[in-house]
Motif scaffolding. Structure first.
Motif, PDB file in Angstrom:
ATOM      1  N   ASP A  67       0.833  -1.211   0.000  1.00 18.26           N
ATOM      2  CA  ASP A  67       0.000   0.000   0.000  1.00 18.26           C
ATOM      3  C   ASP A  67       0.861   1.252   0.000  1.00 18.26           C
ATOM      4  O   ASP A  67       0.535   2.244  -0.660  1.00 18.26           O
ATOM      5  CB  ASP A  67      -0.922   0.004   1.217  1.00 18.26           C
ATOM      6  N   LEU A  68       1.952   1.220   0.746  1.00 17.67           N
ATOM      7  CA  LEU A  68       2.877   2.358   0.751  1.00 17.67           C
ATOM      8  C   LEU A  68       3.440   2.588  -0.651  1.00 17.67           C
ATOM      9  O   LEU A  68       3.570   3.738  -1.097  1.00 17.67           O
ATOM     10  CB  LEU A  68       4.008   2.101   1.747  1.00 17.67           C
ATOM     11  N   LEU A  69       3.763   1.513  -1.339  1.00 17.63           N
ATOM     12  CA  LEU A  69       4.254   1.639  -2.716  1.00 17.63           C
ATOM     13  C   LEU A  69       3.217   2.322  -3.605  1.00 17.63           C
ATOM     14  O   LEU A  69       3.546   3.225  -4.384  1.00 17.63           O
ATOM     15  CB  LEU A  69       4.597   0.252  -3.265  1.00 17.63           C
ATOM     16  N   LYS A  70       1.965   1.924  -3.489  1.00 21.14           N
ATOM     17  CA  LYS A  70       0.903   2.531  -4.299  1.00 21.14           C
ATOM     18  C   LYS A  70       0.772   4.025  -4.011  1.00 21.14           C
ATOM     19  O   LYS A  70       0.576   4.834  -4.919  1.00 21.14           O
ATOM     20  CB  LYS A  70      -0.426   1.841  -4.032  1.00 21.14           C
ATOM     21  N   LYS A  71       0.864   4.382  -2.734  1.00 19.84           N
ATOM     22  CA  LYS A  71       0.673   5.777  -2.349  1.00 19.84           C
ATOM     23  C   LYS A  71       1.858   6.659  -2.712  1.00 19.84           C
ATOM     24  O   LYS A  71       1.708   7.882  -2.837  1.00 19.84           O
ATOM     25  CB  LYS A  71       0.425   5.872  -0.833  1.00 19.84           C
TER      26      LYS A  71
ATOM     27  N   LEU B 186       8.824  -7.489  -4.699  1.00 18.69           N
ATOM     28  CA  LEU B 186       8.231  -6.464  -5.565  1.00 18.69           C
ATOM     29  C   LEU B 186       8.074  -5.145  -4.811  1.00 18.69           C
ATOM     30  O   LEU B 186       8.391  -4.070  -5.340  1.00 18.69           O
ATOM     31  CB  LEU B 186       6.885  -6.953  -6.098  1.00 18.69           C
ATOM     32  N   ALA B 187       7.597  -5.226  -3.573  1.00 17.97           N
ATOM     33  CA  ALA B 187       7.404  -4.011  -2.780  1.00 17.97           C
ATOM     34  C   ALA B 187       8.731  -3.302  -2.549  1.00 17.97           C
ATOM     35  O   ALA B 187       8.835  -2.076  -2.692  1.00 17.97           O
ATOM     36  CB  ALA B 187       6.743  -4.356  -1.444  1.00 17.97           C
ATOM     37  N   MET B 188       9.756  -4.058  -2.206  1.00 17.11           N
ATOM     38  CA  MET B 188      11.070  -3.446  -1.946  1.00 17.11           C
ATOM     39  C   MET B 188      11.680  -2.873  -3.217  1.00 17.11           C
ATOM     40  O   MET B 188      12.272  -1.790  -3.199  1.00 17.11           O
ATOM     41  CB  MET B 188      12.011  -4.482  -1.326  1.00 17.11           C
TER      42      MET B 188
END
Length: 424
Positions: free
Chosen positions: A158-162, A233-235
């Motif tokens: 979610d942090l990545l999306k934001k 992916l997130a990292m």
């Protein structure tokens, strides 16, 4: 009173009642005309802050407050930035209680805060990302369940999306992950043991290094491939959203993040190769976003990056998971570089066509041993050039490149035909 269980139960019922009231939009709209009641209900959130840090608070009381704060809508309507920040910091200061359910509830609350109070959460990332999220992801696997890992990964996704299109925020996140020492955020007990069987120099080990060990452990020992690649992916999304960072991946992969994906690809798990290839979609989007289309050194370096999945899978096309993974990757790559109206309007279109799409078809797809892969690639090319779908109907729909990052990916139906005067 810590020794009055009946009082605690009554307290929790009262909290749930106020939580139900504060969760309704209609109530919030009505409060705009009832200033006195609005002020009184605002005191509920003040008392919530006090309860979270009270020495007698137990996991049931804290959990009730987490639920209230997760679903209340009062803050988004009426609280100032400073008030919101105060609530978030009270949650951060909540005493640690070793309860899987409570930890998951706290992580769920952090996701809700990211959604409701996005700007405030992004402003104070160093206060919560390392200690409240990454530390939980990295905690001892024997004590913490996979549900905590899943909840933690959901927060970073979610942090990545934001923060996807904010280079300034990504610099802050980069410092949090690469400069924060594990000893500064991990529980004291964790510093007296090895991590997944490996001794660490806790005085110098960073969160980045621990995250890489965690991903490797999830792949090799736990066989939790999806969790591993979601975290990867997130990292990748949080650490590599700059041209300079992407060039590092293309030239040397000095920090070893691409190697982790390759470890997954070679792990022997039947579905690991598909999941590893699928996770490359974040690199697809970032590479497209940073190519300038001027045949500069860095442009060609990013093209090399996009070709890598075809290179390391070139001898495995006949494996079903590899074939499906390459079709997924190819469809997303064609879509984001050439197959949507935004890409076709930019000057980068011809650069991608000549330096990426044509070489990949010539070097890997037309010569593939997989009939299924070759057939899918040809159909995709026909849709792109001729504007015809598999049913023969013309397609003119508008799509945005960001869609390629979604887990469901894109399909041939999303590909927009190239205008006739664009490709010779």
């Amino acid at each position: 009173n810590k020794k009055n269980p009946f009082g605690s139960r009554l307290y929790i019922q009262i909290v749930r009642l106020f939580g139900s009231v504060l969760a309704h939009y209609r109530v919030m709209r009505a409060l705009t005309k009832l200033p006195s009641l609005k002020e009184q209900l605002g005191e509920v959130l003040e008392l919530s802050k006090e309860a979270l840090v009270h020495p007698n608070a137990n996991k049931v009381i804290i959990g009730a407050q987490y639920t209230l704060l997760a679903y209340e809508k009062y803050g988004a309507y009426f609280l100032q930035k400073e008030d919101v920040m105060s609530i978030i910091r009270s949650v951060i200061r909540t005493k640690d209680i070793q309860s899987t359910n409570l930890i998951c509830e706290k992580l769920h609350l952090m996701r809700k805060f990211l959604s409701k109070y996005t700007s405030v959460m992004l402003e104070i990332i160093p206060e919560w990302l390392p200690s409240e999220v990454l530390a939980q992801i990295l905690s001892d696997e024997e004590v913490h369940s996979l549900s905590i890992l899943q909840a933690g990964i959901a927060v970073v996704l979610d942090l990545l999306k934001k923060s996807l299109d904010s280079s300034a925020i990504h610099q802050t996140i980069n410092r949090c992950i690469r400069n924060t020492l594990a000893k500064d955020v991990m529980p004291e007990g964790a510093q007296n043991r090895s991590v997944h069987g490996h001794s660490l120099e806790w005085g110098s080990t960073t969160l980045e290094e621990l995250l890489q060990k965690e991903i490797t452990f999830l792949i090799i020992s736990k066989k939790e491939i999806k969790f591993a690649m979601d975290l990867w992916l997130a990292m990748m999304g949080l650490l590599y959203n700059t041209t300079e960072a992407l060039l590092e991946l293309s030239d040397t992969d000095e920090r070893g993040w691409l190697r982790l994906n390759h470890i997954c690809f070679l792990s022997g798990n039947s579905s690991a190769k598909f999941i590893a290839l699928k996770a490359w979609r974040i690199i697809t989007y970032y590479s497209w976003a940073h190519v300038q289309g001027k045949s500069l050194h860095h442009d060609h370096a990013l093209i090399r990056l996009l070709k890598m999945p075809f290179e390391f899978s070139s001898t495995s096309h006949l494996e079903p998971d590899v074939c499906e993974g390459l079709i997924y990757y190819l469809t997303g790559m064609v879509f984001v570089t050439c197959g949507n109206s935004k890409a076709q309007e930019q000057k980068t279109f011809r650069f991608f066509w000549e330096n990426l799409i044509s070489p990949i078809y010539h070097d890997f797809l037309f010569t593939s041993d997989s009939i299924k892969l070759k057939s899918a690639a040809i159909k995709l090319l026909a849709v792109l050039i001729d504007g015809k779908s598999e049913t023969g109907t013309s397609k003119t729909k508008s799509s945005f490149p960001l869609k390629v990052i979604a887990s469901v990916g894109v399909t041939m139906k999303d590909i927009e035909p190239v205008p006739a005067d664009t490709v010779d």
